[in-house]
Write a protein that holds these residues in place. Structure first.
Motif: not given
Length: 390
Positions: A200-217
């Motif tokens: 629930r707490s993890v920030e959802q970031v779209s793969w349109t921003a690959p670097g940010l999305a990968l860092s969240r995962r």
């Protein structure tokens, strides 16, 4: 706040089981603070290193901490005009739900009897079980002075609150089924609650921003063990990457400089992801101001990487394209729709494009193309935002 420290079958106090890298008792301290408590009182058999850690946490929050061994010492800490919050040992409750139930006044949280008893809560009447939290007048605690010293203080306080006519606040059994309200009795249930809380707490970031999305995962995969120190370690690695990038650029090593910036920017994005995950999980803010500071830090480092080496004779020429690119990237991030905003803020993705350009020796040409692309995007959305109806 009161919390007994009973032992689980494995021999460890439930209050010191860990959820998201923290003691359960630490989460209860947060609950008590949400309910306006200024003093935390723990019922325990003896002092311990874990209690010392809780004491530090409480005092860091500007609250008082006391440890007592039974009902009689508790009486001396309370006065009749105070409010008393009692939290059962091992209770894990969603903070928003607690505020919704108890933010408006006193009461005894109550569950339907069958569901509550099956979940491990104590029966309080023919149709209800205690939900694990009481908010009542502290004057009821004065009667504890007449009780045997080895009495169960929490159970007595529950009975005294009910006898004083404290209202019941119903809690739907769906909270038990969802895990939002849990009395810890086994590690498996706590682990399941931990996974739910992290998801629930993890920030959802779209793969349109690959670097940010990968860092969240990556942050989610490192949690919960990496939440305490992972952000600091990643920030240190990111700082080393940026310093290495600027040093390499100073010697006119374009490819190593951009590669080092790429690694540093991703490390800083990962640090930010870990920090934000911890903050969102614990309900302590979203860290947006820190994110803006880090964005500026990355932009300054990128400017240095792209402009160096510079001399007094070519400084303006070296600065023009990098300064234009970074300025347009920051501008387009403010004009773009919400779904594209992160894509323009993602410096890891920009660094990857620039790294490919550096490999082929076409860094300036690609910077110019990125400037044109971002400028076109700015103009498109500015023109669209100015359309009015006649």
């Amino acid at each position: 706040m009161l919390s007994t420290l009973e032992l689980t079958p494995g021999g460890r106090a439930r209050a010191f089981q860990r959820l998201g890298g923290r003691f359960l008792l630490s989460w209860q301290v947060d609950l008590a603070r949400d309910l306006g408590c200024s003093r935390i009182v723990c019922l325990a058999e003896a002092e311990s290193e874990q209690l010392d850690e809780i004491r530090e946490q409480v005092e860091d929050l500007g609250l008082e901490f006391h440890m007592v061994r039974g009902p009689l010492p508790l009486v001396g800490l309370l006065t009749a005009d105070q409010e008393l919050v009692v939290i059962a040992d091992g209770l894990v409750a969603d903070r928003e739900l607690v505020r919704e139930l108890l933010g408006q006044g006193r009461g005894v949280v109550a569950l339907p009897d069958d569901a509550g008893i099956e979940a491990g809560f104590e029966r309080i009447d023919a149709s209800h079980a205690w939900g694990g939290i009481i908010v009542t007048r502290a004057n009821i605690a004065q009667q504890l002075a007449d009780m045997p010293p080895d009495s169960d203080a929490i159970s007595l306080l529950l009975r005294l609150a009910l006898q004083a006519g404290t209202r019941l606040i119903p809690l739907d059994e769906e909270a038990l089924e969802s895990g939002d309200w849990l009395l810890v009795r086994e590690r498996a249930a706590l682990a399941q609650r931990e996974e739910t809380l992290l998801d629930r707490s993890v920030e959802q970031v779209s793969w349109t921003a690959p670097g940010l999305a990968l860092s969240r995962r990556l942050a989610r995969s490192l949690a919960p063990d990496g939440l305490e120190r992972g952000g600091t370690i990643a920030m240190g690695l990111g700082a080393l990457g940026l310093v290495g990038a600027i040093a390499s650029a100073g010697y006119d090593y374009a490819f190593p400089a951009v590669a080092s910036f790429l690694a540093g920017s991703f490390a800083i994005a990962s640090s930010e992801a870990l920090t934000r995950l911890k903050a969102r999980m614990r309900g302590s803010g979203d860290g947006k101001s820190r994110a803006r500071y880090l964005q500026s830090l990355l932009d300054i480092a990128l400017l240095a990487v792209l402009a160096l080496p510079a001399t007094a004779y070519n400084a303006l020429d070296r600065l023009f394209l990098p300064l234009m690119l970074i300025g347009l990237l920051r501008l387009v991030a403010t004009l773009a729709p919400a779904r594209w905003e992160n894509a323009w803020r993602d410096r890891t993705s920009v660094a990857l494009v620039l790294l490919i350009a550096a490999w082929f020796g076409s860094l300036e040409q690609i910077m110019a193309m990125l400037c044109v692309a971002t400028l076109g995007f700015c103009l498109f959305f500015r023109r669209k935002s100015q359309i009015t109806l006649a």
